[in-house]
Design an enzyme around this catalytic site. Structure first.
Site, mmCIF file in Angstrom:
data_model
loop_
_atom_site.group_PDB
_atom_site.id
_atom_site.type_symbol
_atom_site.label_atom_id
_atom_site.label_comp_id
_atom_site.label_asym_id
_atom_site.label_seq_id
_atom_site.Cartn_x
_atom_site.Cartn_y
_atom_site.Cartn_z
ATOM 1 N N GLU A 24 -3.761 11.745 0.610
ATOM 2 C CA GLU A 24 -2.531 12.228 -0.028
ATOM 3 C C GLU A 24 -2.744 12.202 -1.534
ATOM 4 O OE1 GLU A 24 1.949 11.722 1.395
ATOM 5 O OE2 GLU A 24 1.208 9.932 0.416
ATOM 6 N N ARG A 35 1.738 5.793 -10.748
ATOM 7 C CA ARG A 35 0.428 6.035 -10.168
ATOM 8 C C ARG A 35 0.553 6.085 -8.655
ATOM 9 N NH1 ARG A 35 -3.407 1.763 -13.560
ATOM 10 N NH2 ARG A 35 -3.006 2.644 -15.641
ATOM 11 N N LYS A 36 -0.482 6.624 -8.019
ATOM 12 C CA LYS A 36 -0.446 6.736 -6.570
ATOM 13 C C LYS A 36 -0.395 5.370 -5.907
ATOM 14 C CE LYS A 36 -0.346 8.641 -2.614
ATOM 15 N NZ LYS A 36 0.948 9.198 -2.193
ATOM 16 N N VAL A 37 -1.188 4.426 -6.397
ATOM 17 C CA VAL A 37 -1.205 3.070 -5.839
ATOM 18 C C VAL A 37 -0.655 2.105 -6.869
ATOM 19 C CG1 VAL A 37 -2.620 1.236 -4.872
ATOM 20 C CG2 VAL A 37 -3.208 3.629 -4.403
#
Length: 342
Positions: free
Chosen positions: A145, A336-338
């Site tokens: 993703e 952020r993504k994580v």
């Protein structure tokens, strides 16, 4: 060069295939369920953050209603910051994380296992630290993703949790067999009128009851992180216990109204916000049955599976509003993504 929202749009479109693929993996969930059944828990705990926390709340309803077990959400900081070591013998801990990389969830899961819990990781990253920390790991299989806002990983997590709980109670996953085609229909429902109506909104309240409370929470998060809208999610019951006093004609209310007991319990709150002149957007399989300025119908399905489909038009609404307001939902500011917390 990519255009704004390109990744989010593509990943929203992938969901029918992702969900259909998950249903076909029922045997994997049955295997994990057999391991759980071999160590019957006294109760269940759920650990998660962000969108996964909303999936965990959905799982709480599944576990309490379908399995008859008490379930609760943990506060990871009790272990990571305060050093608590609770007695977790005969407890089932399900840790939910798309990335499987948040240090607090990994540490809590590791500690829970040492303290006697049967630990299960539900993640999109089978090689993650969380999957390694848990005794059992269930992959949601959504694929990479790239968009910051979780879309396909959220709906896949919901379905994975359902398939796991259904398998624990002896189900064969057949209730979810048509989710792939139903998801295709859910993605075809028009949302442009809602985008045009709410692109200039200042604040939005999202509300629901029962299983769909998770949808209200996820909708508020998606709108906030992609469109920077001031949003707040409430259980419809909690909304009536005070916050409804702040609702007026300048308030937009996204009310999730599906078929079933949770949707039926929305009648009182919808009457209360209507009295205050709120602009109501009804979303769900029973949206035609309630008073609203606009409606976004969702294909009917068993009530316990409705949140999987409800998430899809919510995501399209968030994407459309972000673009209409001049933003790029693939690169929301400051995110952020994580996200790693302790």
């Amino acid at each position: 060069m990519t255009s704004p929202g390109q990744h989010m749009a593509a990943e929203i479109a992938e969901q029918p295939a992702v969900l259909a693929g998950l249903v076909e993996r029922h045997a994997e969930f049955a295997e994990a369920a057999a391991r759980i059944a071999a160590r019957p828990p006294r109760f269940a705990l759920l650990a998660a953050r962000g969108s996964s926390d909303h999936a965990a709340i959905y799982a709480k309803y599944l576990i309490e209603v379908l399995l008859g077990l008490p379930a609760g959400l943990v506060s990871p900081s009790t272990v990571t910051l305060y050093g608590a070591r609770p007695d977790l013998r005969d407890v089932l801990l399900i840790s939910v994380s798309q990335s499987g990389g948040s240090p607090d969830l990994v540490e809590f899961t590791t500690t829970a296992r040492k303290q006697g819990a049967l630990t299960v990781a539900v993640t999109n990253t089978p090689t993650s630290p969380l999957a390694a920390a848990a005794e059992l790991a269930v992959g949601i299989g959504a694929g990479t993703e790239r968009a910051v806002a979780a879309t396909k990983t959220y709906s896949a997590t919901l379905l994975a949790l359902y398939l796991l709980v259904d398998a624990v109670r002896g189900g064969d996953g057949s209730t979810a067999a048509e989710l792939g085609p139903l998801a295709e229909r859910a993605l075809e429902v028009p949302v442009q009128r809602a985008i045009d109506r709410y692109r200039f909104a200042d604040r939005i309240i999202t509300t629901a009851r029962g299983y769909s409370y998770a949808t209200a929470l996820e909708a508020a998060l998606k709108l906030a992180e992609t469109s920077y809208l001031a949003t707040r999610a409430y259980s419809a019951a909690d909304l009536l216990h005070g916050p409804v006093a702040a609702v007026d004609a300048e308030t937009a209310v996204l009310a999730v109204t599906g078929a079933g007991r949770g949707g039926a319990a929305m009648q009182d709150v919808l009457a209360a916000v209507a009295e205050r002149g709120a602009d109501v957007l009804a979303l769900g399989s029973a949206c035609e049955e309630v008073p609203a300025a606009l409606r976004i119908p969702v294909p009917p399905v068993a009530e316990e599976l409705a949140p999987v489909l409800e998430a899809l038009p919510v995501q399209r609404l968030a994407l459309g509003l972000a673009l209409a307001r001049g933003g790029d939902p693939d690169s929301p500011r400051g995110l952020r993504k994580v996200t790693k917390t302790r």
